[in-house]
Each structure stands twice: as structure tokens, then as C-alpha cells.
Design a protein around this motif. Structure first.
Motif, PDB file in Angstrom:
ATOM      1  N   GLN A   6     116.129 110.291  68.458  1.00  0.00           N
ATOM      2  CA  GLN A   6     116.262 108.920  68.199  1.00  0.00           C
ATOM      3  C   GLN A   6     117.089 108.245  69.093  1.00  0.00           C
ATOM      4  N   LYS A   7     116.887 107.142  69.235  1.00  0.00           N
ATOM      5  CA  LYS A   7     117.784 106.016  70.514  1.00  0.00           C
ATOM      6  C   LYS A   7     118.324 104.791  70.160  1.00  0.00           C
ATOM      7  N   PHE A   8     119.523 105.030  69.964  1.00  0.00           N
ATOM      8  CA  PHE A   8     120.123 103.504  68.801  1.00  0.00           C
ATOM      9  C   PHE A   8     120.986 102.722  70.154  1.00  0.00           C
ATOM     10  N   ARG A 155     121.696 100.819  84.762  1.00  0.00           N
ATOM     11  CA  ARG A 155     121.386  99.689  83.797  1.00  0.00           C
ATOM     12  C   ARG A 155     120.634 100.373  82.887  1.00  0.00           C
ATOM     13  N   GLY A 156     121.209 100.174  81.088  1.00  0.00           N
ATOM     14  CA  GLY A 156     120.158 100.622  80.335  1.00  0.00           C
ATOM     15  C   GLY A 156     119.210 102.282  80.930  1.00  0.00           C
ATOM     16  N   GLY A 157     120.337 102.745  80.641  1.00  0.00           N
ATOM     17  CA  GLY A 157     119.833 104.194  81.336  1.00  0.00           C
ATOM     18  C   GLY A 157     119.929 105.403  79.955  1.00  0.00           C
ATOM     19  N   SER A 158     120.414 104.827  78.534  1.00  0.00           N
ATOM     20  CA  SER A 158     120.659 105.601  77.902  1.00  0.00           C
ATOM     21  C   SER A 158     118.751 105.389  77.512  1.00  0.00           C
ATOM     22  N   ASP A 159     118.096 104.995  77.817  1.00  0.00           N
ATOM     23  CA  ASP A 159     116.745 105.416  77.425  1.00  0.00           C
ATOM     24  C   ASP A 159     116.069 106.733  77.572  1.00  0.00           C
ATOM     25  N   THR A 160     117.111 106.579  79.398  1.00  0.00           N
ATOM     26  CA  THR A 160     116.579 107.988  79.928  1.00  0.00           C
ATOM     27  C   THR A 160     116.967 108.960  79.867  1.00  0.00           C
TER      28      THR A 160
HETATM   29 MG    MG Z   1     118.252  99.211  77.078  1.00  0.00          MG
END
Ligand code: MG
Ligand code: ASP
Length: 406
Positions: A6-8, A155-160
Motif C-alpha cells: 500500500q503506497k501513500f 522524482r516521483g520514485g515512491s511508486d517505483t
Molecule cells: Mg507521485
């Protein structure tokens, strides 16, 4: 083990109220007999004290040339703070949670600071924590090199982080919680009739993301596709099921195969470059040109080359650098670099081999009075360069033509 990642996102952990809602989602998974692994972004948006952009500004205040390694160390703190706070919130709600940095969670990367690639995920520690009934709360967007240096994944790497952990742990799905209802047919700020898509393929989402839709990070989608793990993108504040991203064969919701276009993406702030020669670009000039552009680390897009004309686009912040490069190559008087352009793209896995898609695009853009300056295409998209001032009409024209609205 029935693992769910689960990613927040930043807005889903921004304040106490959001975190309480996030904790509910985590505990709901536990109640359903699932083992959640939580991944968090830095709290809030640019301007908020611990948001990534705010941390970058802290460093910029000390001088313009940023030390990449130290910048990564600083940026990683945003997610570290978030993981400690969310672990505390889960524990306070009655379930033991353990905060981990990316490195502690076993994410090993190369040393390209700022855009590090994941080399492997050593999942042993996470598995032990899960088996002992604890909930790992992993700081997104970061890893560590084999030497222990902290790196970030772009940037945006939490999805990864989320999809890489899901593949390593053989999770049954990834849930991405955000402040929008899911993936939309177009940017709702430009096209109010845009609606949420129930389901898309990995390829469609990766194309949409590469072409400017700010949905899920394209690299995250590619990783999930390799492991064939479905991604659910949904709002933290609604029971709406959101959008499911999966392969065509394992779609939980049928994908309508008669659709040629699934969504419209756009990118703004482009500069259009045209370079001419009386001779032949194939005589070595093209090689020197593209070599110089690559050497300046400038990424180019929508590329066209013929013996006498080369055209492409760059981000408008790089227009001045590009002019200098072209002058340095002795091309003065043979080129134009013009800012004020944008790219609109129609994306759909179903357009492959279907005649007439370009006809419909050109016709629709013409109807709305949008001139096309250059085009490019792949199996799953057609992109057109238009004037930035016309981008809203261009998005609407294509959205309407392919009947994507409500
Ligand atoms: Mg993002
Ligand atoms: N906080 C990081 C960023 O703003 C990573 C992320 O949110 O995915 O880019």
C-alpha cells in the motif's frame, strides 16, 4: 503470505487527518487477512516543511551547483520522516509497525545519484518482519548502494519503491493512494468532461505517463508489468474502486477492445527546434549535432530527420543552451529555436494497425483551429506538436473525437 503493498502519496500522509485515514486502509487489509507492506512519500506538497521540493530549496540556498550525493541524502529525509510518523500512527492504532529506510528494506541501487536504478531487492528482513506479524513502513523514493550511500530513484520514485517491493515479495497487488479518483481520460483541469478509467493495460499507463499524464511513475508501471502485479490507483477519501492497471490477460475488469484511444496526455513548456542544411545531414553533420546535444545532457523528443532538415523539441528551460550549441557548430542562420509549444497525445493499445486514427486526429484538431507543427507515433500513441496557447482546445478536440467524456 498474502502480501499487499500500500503506497501513500504525499497528500495522503500530509496531516494527522490524512494519516488517520491511511492507517484505516492499512488496518482494513489486516482485517481481511492480508499482510500489508506500507510505502510512503514525503509529507505534503512543495512549500510544506518536509516535502521534497522544500528540502531541495534548502540546499539551493547554499549555492547553485548542487552536490548530487548530498542532495540525495537530504531528499531521502522527507520519506524517512514520513515513514517514522506513519509507523508511529499505526502502532498508536494498536498494530506494531516498523519504519525502514529504503536501504534497510533491502533496496540496493547503483550510484547514479538523483536517478538511481534498482539493482536488486534483498527482501529477507521484510519477510521476517511480516512473518512476525509486524507492518513494515518503508520510506519510498530511495535505496542504498552496496557501499551504503543513500540514493534516490528520480522524482516521483515512491511508486517505483512500491512496485519493486511488490515484485520481490510476490505481492498480490499494489494499492496507490492519491488525491485523485484514479487515472483520468485527460487532465480534468483542461477537460472538465474527463472521467475516471476503470481499467488500463500497463502499456497504456506507461505511455500516458511518458507523454505527460501525471499518474503513476512509468518505471513503476514497467516493473509491475514484469511481475504481472495489478496496480489499483484510488483516492484516499472515497470508496470508489479507482483504476486498475493490469495486463490484458489478467484484467479483473474487462478491457473494451473496440476502443482505439483510451486517454489523452499532454506536455507543456516545449521549445521547437528546426535546423536546415544546403548539403546533406548524413555527411557527418547530424552525428556532430546529436553528439553535442547529448554531451550537454539535453533530452530531445519528437525527432525528425531528413537529408536537409532536422527537427526536435526540448524543454523550454534548455532553449538558450541549445542555441549556444548550434552556434558553436557553425550553424548560425540555419536554425530556429522557438518556445511556446506543447504536445498532445492520443494513447491506446487498441490503435495498433487500425486505419484512420491519424485522419480523425488531424480532422478534430482542425475543427478546433489547432495547427499541427510536427508529429510522432508508436504502436500505442500518436503525438502532435501544437502551440502552447492552443493546448486546452487540442486536448478537448481529441477527447471529444474519441468519445472519452462522460
Ligand atoms: Mg507521485
Ligand atoms: N517525494 C518524492 C518526489 O516528490 C518521491 C515521490 O513522491 O514519489 O518526487
Amino acid at each position: 503470505m498474502n502480501i499487499v503493498v500500500q503506497k501513500f502519496g504525499g497528500t495522503s500522509v500530509a496531516d494527522h487527518k490524512d494519516r488517520r485515514r491511511a492507517v484505516q486502509c492499512v488496518l482494513q487489509a489486516v482485517q481481511q487477512g492480508e499482510s500489508p507492506v506500507v510505502v510512503v512519500s514525503a509529507m505534503g506538497r512543495s512549500g510544506d516543511p518536509y516535502a521534497t521540493d522544500t528540502l531541495v530549496q534548502l540546499m539551493q540556498a547554499e549555492g547553485d551547483t548542487l552536490c548530487e550525493r548530498e542532495l540525495d541524502m537530504l531528499m531521502a529525509c522527507g520519506e524517512l520522516i514520513s515513514s517514522a510518523i506513519v509507523a508511529q500512527a499505526i502502532t498508536a492504532a494498536g498494530h506494531r509497525a516498523v519504519a525502514l529506510s529504503g536501504g534497510q528494506a533491502g533496496i540496493i541501487t547503483d550510484d547514479s545519484f538523483g536517478e538511481a536504478k534498482i539493482l536488486e531487492v534483498r527482501s529477507q528482513r521484510l519477510i521476517e518482519l511480516i512473518q512476525s506479524g509486524r507492518i513494515p513502513v518503508v520510506a519510498g523514493f530511495q535505496g542504498a548502494t552496496l557501499q551504503g550511500d543513500i540514493t534516490t530513484l528520480g522524482r516521483g520514485g515512491s511508486d517505483t519503491t512500491a512496485t519493486a517491493l511488490a515484485v520481490a515479495l510476490k505481492a498480490k497487488r499494489v494499492e496507490i493512494y492519491t488525491d485523485v479518483a484514479g487515472i483520468m481520460t485527460a487532465d480534468p483541469r483542461l477537460e472538465p468532461r474527463a472521467r475516471r478509467l476503470d481499467s488500463l493495460t500497463y502499456q497504456e499507463v506507461a505511455e500516458l505517463a511518458h507523454l505527460g499524464a501525471k499518474v503513476v511513475h512509468p518505471r513503476a508501471v514497467e516493473i509491475a508489468a514484469e511481475g504481472d502485479i495489478p496496480i489499483y490507483v484510488r483516492s484516499l477519501y472515497s470508496d470508489d474502486p479507482g483504476t486498475v492497471i493490469a495486463s490484458r490477460r489478467s484484467q479483473p475488469i474487462p478491457i473494451y477492445s473496440d476502443k482505439v484511444v483510451t486517454g489523452i496526455a499532454h506536455v507543456s513548456n516545449l521549445a521547437h527546434v528546426e535546423i536546415y542544411t544546403d548539403g546533406d545531414f548524413n555527411d557527418g553533420l547530424a552525428i556532430r549535432l546529436f553528439e553535442a546535444v547529448a554531451g550537454a545532457n539535453i533530452s530531445i523528443d519528437v525527432i525528425y530527420m531528413s537529408p536537409t532538415l532536422i527537427a526536435f523539441n526540448v524543454h523550454d528551460s534548455q532553449a538558450d543552451d541549445l542555441v549556444e550549441i548550434l552556434q558553436g557548430l557553425g550553424l548560425s542562420g540555419q536554425f530556429t529555436v522557438e518556445t511556446g509549444y506543447a504536445k498532445v497525445s492520443a494513447v491506446g493499445a487498441g490503435m495498433r494497425g487500425v486505419p484512420g486514427v491519424m485522419y480523425r486526429i488531424v480532422n478534430a484538431l482542425h475543427r478546433y483551429g489547432c495547427s499541427v507543427f510536427q508529429t510522432t507515433d508508436s504502436h500505442a500513441n500518436i503525438s502532435c506538436l501544437v502551440k502552447e496557447s492552443r493546448i486546452q482546445d487540442a486536448v478537448r478536440a481529441l477527447h471529444e473525437e474519441f468519445e472519452l467524456g462522460m
